[in-house]
Design a protein around this motif. Structure first.
Motif, PDB file in Angstrom:
ATOM      1  N   THR A   7       0.848  -1.181   0.000  1.00  8.52           N
ATOM      2  CA  THR A   7       0.000   0.000   0.000  1.00  8.52           C
ATOM      3  C   THR A   7       0.885   1.233   0.000  1.00  8.52           C
ATOM      4  N   TYR A   8       0.629   2.128  -0.924  1.00  2.64           N
ATOM      5  CA  TYR A   8       1.357   3.397  -1.007  1.00  2.64           C
ATOM      6  C   TYR A   8       0.344   4.487  -1.332  1.00  2.64           C
ATOM      7  N   GLY A   9       0.306   5.491  -0.465  1.00  2.44           N
ATOM      8  CA  GLY A   9      -0.707   6.537  -0.621  1.00  2.44           C
ATOM      9  C   GLY A   9      -2.084   5.926  -0.467  1.00  2.44           C
ATOM     10  N   THR A  10      -2.931   6.153  -1.444  1.00  2.16           N
ATOM     11  CA  THR A  10      -4.276   5.572  -1.432  1.00  2.16           C
ATOM     12  C   THR A  10      -4.355   4.339  -2.323  1.00  2.16           C
ATOM     13  N   ASN A  11      -3.221   3.915  -2.880  1.00  4.84           N
ATOM     14  CA  ASN A  11      -3.189   2.772  -3.800  1.00  4.84           C
ATOM     15  C   ASN A  11      -2.721   1.510  -3.094  1.00  4.84           C
ATOM     16  N   THR A  12      -3.287   0.388  -3.499  1.00  8.05           N
ATOM     17  CA  THR A  12      -2.824  -0.909  -3.040  1.00  8.05           C
ATOM     18  C   THR A  12      -2.566  -1.766  -4.273  1.00  8.05           C
TER      19      THR A  12
END
Length: 158
Positions: free
Chosen positions: A93-98
């Motif tokens: 998960t990075y920022g709002t992305n998975t």
């Protein structure tokens, strides 16, 4: 090599908090989807290597994983993990992305039970290549045909 987006690559430089997701297919065909909560934080690893301290040319590279799952409620005690197949997916998960990245399928060669945990060492299909090989192909054969014959003999995909 695993291709990822540049945003994910940049995020991974600062944070390496990967989550392991496991689907285990036992020798009898039973499929276990191991929840993230049962994958322990410690004692897990991925090793990629050719058994050499230098860059070996002409060597097939094998991957080995070590996975430990929690068995606090004896939910896995009735299963035999020897020879099972583990499909490993790494989540990040990075920022709002998975993102979920398939990291391969491995065969368990060493399952060990230590009370409330089950530790497994598993290898990719390269272990199947450690066998004597003969071919009925004639001389002058293409490398592609020889490779296809070797893969068929060893029971691995081209």
């Amino acid at each position: 090599m695993i291709n990822v987006s540049s945003a994910m690559y940049n995020a991974m430089q600062a944070n390496t908090d990967f989550k392991e997701y496991l689907t285990i297919t036992l020798a009898d065909g039973t499929v276990l989807n191991i929840p993230q909560s049962d994958v322990t934080v410690k004692n897990n690893s991925i090793t990629v290597g050719g058994g050499s301290n230098s860059l070996p040319l002409g060597l097939a590279i094998a991957k080995t994983i070590k996975i430990t799952i929690a068995n606090f409620e004896d939910q896995y005690s009735q299963y035999d993990f020897y020879g099972c197949q583990i499909q490993l997916v790494l989540g990040y998960t990075y920022g709002t992305n998975t993102s979920r990245i398939s990291y391969g399928t491995y065969t368990v060669i060493t399952p060990e039970t230590y009370g409330t945990t089950i530790s497994m060492t598993a290898v990719d299909d390269m272990y199947k290549t450690d066998k004597a090989f003969t071919t009925s192909l004639s001389t002058g054969v293409t490398a592609k045909a020889l490779l296809a014959d070797m893969c068929q003999t060893c029971g691995i995909g081209l």
